[in-house]
Motif scaffolding. Sequence first.
Motif, PDB file in Angstrom:
ATOM      1  N   UNK A  85       1.391   3.348  23.543  1.00  7.12           N
ATOM      2  CA  UNK A  85       1.350   1.889  23.613  1.00  7.12           C
ATOM      3  C   UNK A  85       2.471   1.297  22.764  1.00  7.12           C
ATOM      4  N   UNK A  86       2.691  -0.007  22.904  1.00  7.54           N
ATOM      5  CA  UNK A  86       3.730  -0.657  22.093  1.00  7.54           C
ATOM      6  C   UNK A  86       3.476  -0.509  20.597  1.00  7.54           C
ATOM      7  N   UNK A  87       2.237  -0.745  20.107  1.00  4.56           N
ATOM      8  CA  UNK A  87       2.000  -0.539  18.669  1.00  4.56           C
ATOM      9  C   UNK A  87       2.254   0.904  18.236  1.00  4.56           C
ATOM     10  N   UNK A  88       1.879   1.880  19.095  1.00  4.59           N
ATOM     11  CA  UNK A  88       2.100   3.285  18.748  1.00  4.59           C
ATOM     12  C   UNK A  88       3.588   3.617  18.703  1.00  4.59           C
TER      13      UNK A  88
ATOM     14  N   UNK B  44       9.207   2.874  13.472  1.00  7.90           N
ATOM     15  CA  UNK B  44       9.284   1.959  12.332  1.00  7.90           C
ATOM     16  C   UNK B  44       9.854   0.593  12.744  1.00  7.90           C
ATOM     17  N   UNK B  45       9.399   0.106  13.882  1.00  8.27           N
ATOM     18  CA  UNK B  45       9.756  -1.235  14.330  1.00  8.27           C
ATOM     19  C   UNK B  45       8.477  -1.940  14.744  1.00  8.27           C
ATOM     20  N   UNK B  46       8.538  -3.253  14.939  1.00  8.95           N
ATOM     21  CA  UNK B  46       7.340  -4.009  15.290  1.00  8.95           C
ATOM     22  C   UNK B  46       7.053  -3.877  16.783  1.00  8.95           C
ATOM     23  N   UNK B  47       5.778  -4.060  17.195  1.00  6.05           N
ATOM     24  CA  UNK B  47       5.464  -4.078  18.630  1.00  6.05           C
ATOM     25  C   UNK B  47       6.271  -5.143  19.376  1.00  6.05           C
ATOM     26  N   UNK B  48       6.586  -6.256  18.691  1.00  4.87           N
ATOM     27  CA  UNK B  48       7.395  -7.302  19.323  1.00  4.87           C
ATOM     28  C   UNK B  48       8.792  -6.798  19.658  1.00  4.87           C
ATOM     29  N   UNK B  49       9.348  -5.980  18.756  1.00  6.72           N
ATOM     30  CA  UNK B  49      10.669  -5.406  19.014  1.00  6.72           C
ATOM     31  C   UNK B  49      10.601  -4.419  20.177  1.00  6.72           C
TER      32      UNK B  49
END
Length: 295
Positions: free
Chosen positions: A252-255, A261-266
Amino acid sequence: MTLRITEGLAASVPALEEAMRVFRGPDLPDEDGLRWLWPAGVMAAALWDHETWDVLAARHVRLARESGQATAVPLALTQRVAVDVFAGEPADAEALVEEITTVSEAIGSPPPLYGALLVTAWRGREAEGAALRRAVAAEAASRGEGKVLTVGAWAMALLANSLGRYEEALAAVPAAGEDRPADVGAAPWALVEYIEAAVRSCAPGRAAAVLRRLTEVTVPAGTGWALGVHARSQALTPQEAQIVRLVREGLTNPEIGARLFISPRTVEWHLRKTFGKLGITSRKQLQRSGATGER
């Protein structure tokens, strides 16, 4: 040193390496060592030559202690702090900071704050670091030392990046984004922090521009430290291929954000760019395609 400042690192490397051999050699008079080992150490760092920097800093500390000139000790120890920090020895560096404070109090002189600033940034001590930066700014204003402000800005960017506050890191070192040669001292290290902050703030174009400047002050040195810093910074811009690979693995994006080491938004921002390049609209289409996301 003049060549390094006016013509750049590549033009100055032969002369600086010869100077380093003289300063490391056995024929350097103690008096000259006490006078010149501080700037010599700065130039060893500018050459990304940690081994020579280590030797010169140790010699400076020894000469300062043996000379009986107590006022020379805090500055010599400060350079030793920086050497230990970059060697990954923060506990040793912190012990030296305490010694700097003790000696400075004994001679009735304000302690140089560079060393404490580096240690607090490396240790992630936000509140202590903020108080030190205020003290550094006041000292810089009273003494007219612009270099102190550069060290403070770099330390703040380092701390902000370590806490995942990338916009703050960019704001801490705005001069790093300017199209001008990188100065000596902490300025090249600020470029490294700026590149990381820009990439992780969804601004890879800004990172690429600064990477070109970092290349000018690392590659000509040719040391393991210089080339490692350059390679690590270069490896941060092409994240889309890594994200595509991890999407195909089902993360997933959060994973993915946690892995890189970046945000889910990135992550989402990179995926939107990849979708646009490939003419697709969903993760399932991306998983079925054989494209990497790079062009």
